[in-house]
Motif scaffolding. Structure first.
Motif, PDB file in Angstrom:
ATOM      1  N   LYS A 172     -10.979   6.557  -9.674  1.00 50.87           N
ATOM      2  CA  LYS A 172     -10.226   6.064  -8.377  1.00 50.87           C
ATOM      3  C   LYS A 172      -8.920   6.478  -8.502  1.00 50.87           C
ATOM      4  O   LYS A 172      -7.947   5.756  -8.061  1.00 50.87           O
ATOM      5  CB  LYS A 172     -10.449   4.625  -8.471  1.00 50.87           C
ATOM      6  CG  LYS A 172     -11.928   4.155  -8.557  1.00 50.87           C
ATOM      7  CD  LYS A 172     -12.009   2.733  -8.045  1.00 50.87           C
ATOM      8  CE  LYS A 172     -13.494   2.087  -7.972  1.00 50.87           C
ATOM      9  NZ  LYS A 172     -13.535   0.896  -7.694  1.00 50.87           N
TER      10      LYS A 172
ATOM     11  N   LYS B 271      -0.708   4.989 -11.076  1.00 52.50           N
ATOM     12  CA  LYS B 271      -1.347   5.442  -9.795  1.00 52.50           C
ATOM     13  C   LYS B 271      -0.295   5.930  -8.903  1.00 52.50           C
ATOM     14  O   LYS B 271       0.525   4.980  -8.771  1.00 52.50           O
ATOM     15  CB  LYS B 271      -2.395   4.619  -9.333  1.00 52.50           C
ATOM     16  CG  LYS B 271      -3.151   4.971  -8.066  1.00 52.50           C
ATOM     17  CD  LYS B 271      -4.471   4.224  -7.756  1.00 52.50           C
ATOM     18  CE  LYS B 271      -5.205   4.975  -6.716  1.00 52.50           C
ATOM     19  NZ  LYS B 271      -6.412   3.978  -6.334  1.00 52.50           N
TER      20      LYS B 271
ATOM     21  N   GLU C  44       0.691  -1.059   0.242  1.00 53.59           N
ATOM     22  CA  GLU C  44       0.035   0.138   0.045  1.00 53.59           C
ATOM     23  C   GLU C  44       0.899   1.002  -0.111  1.00 53.59           C
ATOM     24  O   GLU C  44       1.890   1.412   0.463  1.00 53.59           O
ATOM     25  CB  GLU C  44      -0.844  -0.270   1.312  1.00 53.59           C
ATOM     26  CG  GLU C  44      -2.337  -0.731   1.044  1.00 53.59           C
ATOM     27  CD  GLU C  44      -3.237  -0.428   2.193  1.00 53.59           C
ATOM     28  OE1 GLU C  44      -4.296  -0.179   1.727  1.00 53.59           O
ATOM     29  OE2 GLU C  44      -2.760  -0.395   3.416  1.00 53.59           O
TER      30      GLU C  44
ATOM     31  N   SER D   2      -7.623  -1.675  -1.867  1.00 55.61           N
ATOM     32  CA  SER D   2      -8.835  -1.852  -2.780  1.00 55.61           C
ATOM     33  C   SER D   2      -8.607  -2.001  -4.164  1.00 55.61           C
ATOM     34  O   SER D   2      -9.584  -2.261  -5.055  1.00 55.61           O
ATOM     35  CB  SER D   2      -9.772  -1.183  -2.373  1.00 55.61           C
ATOM     36  OG  SER D   2      -9.242   0.357  -2.499  1.00 55.61           O
ATOM     37  N   ASP D   3      -7.288  -1.693  -4.528  1.00 53.89           N
ATOM     38  CA  ASP D   3      -6.855  -1.614  -6.021  1.00 53.89           C
ATOM     39  C   ASP D   3      -6.577  -2.978  -6.490  1.00 53.89           C
ATOM     40  O   ASP D   3      -6.332  -3.329  -7.714  1.00 53.89           O
ATOM     41  CB  ASP D   3      -5.827  -0.729  -6.352  1.00 53.89           C
ATOM     42  CG  ASP D   3      -6.218   0.574  -6.078  1.00 53.89           C
ATOM     43  OD1 ASP D   3      -5.331   1.532  -5.697  1.00 53.89           O
ATOM     44  OD2 ASP D   3      -7.375   0.882  -6.498  1.00 53.89           O
TER      45      ASP D   3
ATOM     46  N   LEU E 166     -12.114   1.538 -16.776  1.00 56.95           N
ATOM     47  CA  LEU E 166     -11.241   2.648 -15.865  1.00 56.95           C
ATOM     48  C   LEU E 166     -10.877   3.903 -16.476  1.00 56.95           C
ATOM     49  O   LEU E 166     -11.303   5.070 -15.714  1.00 56.95           O
ATOM     50  CB  LEU E 166      -9.850   1.949 -15.526  1.00 56.95           C
ATOM     51  CG  LEU E 166      -9.062   2.187 -14.350  1.00 56.95           C
ATOM     52  CD1 LEU E 166      -9.924   2.134 -13.083  1.00 56.95           C
ATOM     53  CD2 LEU E 166      -7.982   1.471 -14.346  1.00 56.95           C
TER      54      LEU E 166
ATOM     55  N   PHE F 166      -6.682   6.679 -11.038  1.00 59.77           N
ATOM     56  CA  PHE F 166      -5.826   6.309 -12.080  1.00 59.77           C
ATOM     57  C   PHE F 166      -5.837   7.273 -13.307  1.00 59.77           C
ATOM     58  O   PHE F 166      -6.679   8.088 -13.398  1.00 59.77           O
ATOM     59  CB  PHE F 166      -6.451   4.972 -12.662  1.00 59.77           C
ATOM     60  CG  PHE F 166      -6.211   3.887 -11.586  1.00 59.77           C
ATOM     61  CD1 PHE F 166      -7.307   3.473 -10.819  1.00 59.77           C
ATOM     62  CD2 PHE F 166      -5.113   2.860 -11.800  1.00 59.77           C
ATOM     63  CE1 PHE F 166      -7.330   2.387  -9.992  1.00 59.77           C
ATOM     64  CE2 PHE F 166      -4.983   1.910 -10.751  1.00 59.77           C
ATOM     65  CZ  PHE F 166      -6.038   1.540 -10.010  1.00 59.77           C
TER      66      PHE F 166
ATOM     67  N   VAL G  25      -1.159   3.488  -4.356  1.00 56.69           N
ATOM     68  CA  VAL G  25      -2.178   2.283  -4.411  1.00 56.69           C
ATOM     69  C   VAL G  25      -2.827   1.819  -3.178  1.00 56.69           C
ATOM     70  O   VAL G  25      -1.853   1.968  -2.123  1.00 56.69           O
ATOM     71  CB  VAL G  25      -1.513   1.012  -5.228  1.00 56.69           C
ATOM     72  CG1 VAL G  25      -1.312   1.375  -6.829  1.00 56.69           C
ATOM     73  CG2 VAL G  25      -0.467   0.454  -4.493  1.00 56.69           C
ATOM     74  N   GLN G  26      -3.995   1.475  -3.008  1.00 60.05           N
ATOM     75  CA  GLN G  26      -4.628   0.928  -1.921  1.00 60.05           C
ATOM     76  C   GLN G  26      -4.914  -0.597  -2.092  1.00 60.05           C
ATOM     77  O   GLN G  26      -4.945  -1.201  -3.228  1.00 60.05           O
ATOM     78  CB  GLN G  26      -5.887   1.811  -1.794  1.00 60.05           C
ATOM     79  CG  GLN G  26      -5.640   3.123  -1.858  1.00 60.05           C
ATOM     80  CD  GLN G  26      -7.078   3.937  -1.652  1.00 60.05           C
ATOM     81  OE1 GLN G  26      -7.949   3.608  -2.563  1.00 60.05           O
ATOM     82  NE2 GLN G  26      -7.401   4.732  -0.771  1.00 60.05           N
TER      83      GLN G  26
ATOM     84  N   VAL H 181     -10.925  -2.535 -15.628  1.00 62.02           N
ATOM     85  CA  VAL H 181     -10.539  -3.262 -14.417  1.00 62.02           C
ATOM     86  C   VAL H 181     -11.510  -4.272 -14.354  1.00 62.02           C
ATOM     87  O   VAL H 181     -12.753  -4.296 -14.285  1.00 62.02           O
ATOM     88  CB  VAL H 181     -10.315  -2.300 -13.370  1.00 62.02           C
ATOM     89  CG1 VAL H 181     -11.447  -1.648 -12.849  1.00 62.02           C
ATOM     90  CG2 VAL H 181      -9.726  -2.777 -12.059  1.00 62.02           C
TER      91      VAL H 181
ATOM     92  N   TYR I  10     -12.446  -6.427 -10.742  1.00 60.67           N
ATOM     93  CA  TYR I  10     -12.151  -6.687  -9.245  1.00 60.67           C
ATOM     94  C   TYR I  10     -12.753  -8.045  -8.931  1.00 60.67           C
ATOM     95  O   TYR I  10     -13.441  -8.508  -9.629  1.00 60.67           O
ATOM     96  CB  TYR I  10     -12.854  -5.643  -8.380  1.00 60.67           C
ATOM     97  CG  TYR I  10     -12.495  -4.069  -8.614  1.00 60.67           C
ATOM     98  CD1 TYR I  10     -13.034  -3.333  -9.396  1.00 60.67           C
ATOM     99  CD2 TYR I  10     -11.218  -3.937  -8.191  1.00 60.67           C
ATOM    100  CE1 TYR I  10     -12.650  -2.087  -9.459  1.00 60.67           C
ATOM    101  CE2 TYR I  10     -10.576  -2.339  -8.076  1.00 60.67           C
ATOM    102  CZ  TYR I  10     -11.282  -1.739  -9.012  1.00 60.67           C
ATOM    103  OH  TYR I  10     -10.998  -0.454  -8.941  1.00 60.67           O
TER     104      TYR I  10
ATOM    105  N   TYR J  27      -6.084  -5.915 -14.623  1.00 56.65           N
ATOM    106  CA  TYR J  27      -6.265  -4.916 -15.202  1.00 56.65           C
ATOM    107  C   TYR J  27      -5.905  -5.204 -16.720  1.00 56.65           C
ATOM    108  O   TYR J  27      -4.957  -5.832 -16.962  1.00 56.65           O
ATOM    109  CB  TYR J  27      -5.403  -3.941 -14.934  1.00 56.65           C
ATOM    110  CG  TYR J  27      -5.748  -3.172 -13.558  1.00 56.65           C
ATOM    111  CD1 TYR J  27      -5.087  -3.903 -12.329  1.00 56.65           C
ATOM    112  CD2 TYR J  27      -6.174  -2.096 -13.522  1.00 56.65           C
ATOM    113  CE1 TYR J  27      -5.621  -3.355 -11.059  1.00 56.65           C
ATOM    114  CE2 TYR J  27      -6.732  -1.447 -12.214  1.00 56.65           C
ATOM    115  CZ  TYR J  27      -6.212  -2.234 -10.884  1.00 56.65           C
ATOM    116  OH  TYR J  27      -6.525  -1.751  -9.664  1.00 56.65           O
TER     117      TYR J  27
END
Lengths: 112, 112
Positions: free
Chosen positions: A61, A78, A15, A84-85, A47, A63, A81-82, A37, A39, A89
């Motif tokens: 988000k 990005k 992160e 949640s990413d 995206l 990007f 990043v988090q 993307v 998930y 992709y």
């Protein structure tokens, strides 16, 4: 025939690290460029996209992607990043009518 | 707003059995419709696309066929499934020939 290459198949980041995913395509004419993307457990989502104008495009988000025509590239970035990413992709190129061609995808895992 | 529906979400079928996957789009007219197959590490492969009722173009010769009996309905079929037909099938639509696509939630097909 057009083709799209994503050279990084798997990327693992912590992160807050910065992200750049490479995308190169082979087509000499006018192109429309996309990043999608997916998930975990969800369907493909757009995206960001580039059709014309400013080669630096901003998506959802946080990007962004930069179209560099001379390098036939459309890399996704990005700054931080988090967790949640974490997702897969896909880069895609539409250079011919009714032919949206996808790269092989990059699986990103972000460690908390 | 436009929505795309795809069903079933998962399907397990024996070898040699027939297949019918359905996709419908709401909120638009005369969409371009697409069937893709997604394989792990190989991105998305375009199977069929349609620009109008009864108009089907095939990108990859295989054991599958597609039909568009109505403007917003796109069906993927097979008379006899093979083990190699297993995969994740995605339906998508776009308003124009060079636009980005909106994807359905996909069907996970397992041929046993």
């Amino acid at each position: 025939a057009q083709s799209v290459s994503q050279h990084n198949h798997h990327v693992i980041l912590s992160e807050a690290a910065s992200l750049e995913l490479g995308c190169n395509y082979s087509y000499g004419g006018t192109v429309n460029l996309f990043w999608y993307v997916q998930y975990p457990g969800q369907h493909l989502q757009l995206l960001l996209k580039y059709f014309s104008g400013d080669p630096l495009v901003k998506g959802i988000k946080g990007f962004e992607a930069e179209f560099i025509k001379s390098k036939f590239s459309f890399n996704l970035r990005k700054p931080s990043v988090q967790w949640s990413d974490t997702a897969e992709y896909f880069c895609a190129v539409n250079a011919q009518v009714n032919m949206l061609t996808f790269g092989g995808g990059t699986r990103l895992m972000v460690k908390p | 707003s436009q929505t795309i529906h795809q069903w079933p979400a998962t399907l397990v079928q024996p070898v040699g059995s027939p297949l019918s996957l359905e996709c419908t789009v709401e909120g638009t007219s005369n969409p371009n419709l697409y069937w893709y197959r997604q394989a792990a590490g190989r991105g998305l492969q375009l199977l069929f696309y349609s620009v109008g009722i009864g108009q089907i173009s095939s990108e990859v010769p295989q054991n599958l066929s597609a039909s568009r009996p109505q403007d917003r309905q796109f069906i993927l079929s097979s008379k006899k499934l093979l083990l190699s037909d297993s995969g994740f099938y995605l339906c998508a639509w776009s308003p124009g020939q060079m636009d980005g696509y909106t994807f359905g939630s996909g069907t996970r097909l397992t041929v046993v």
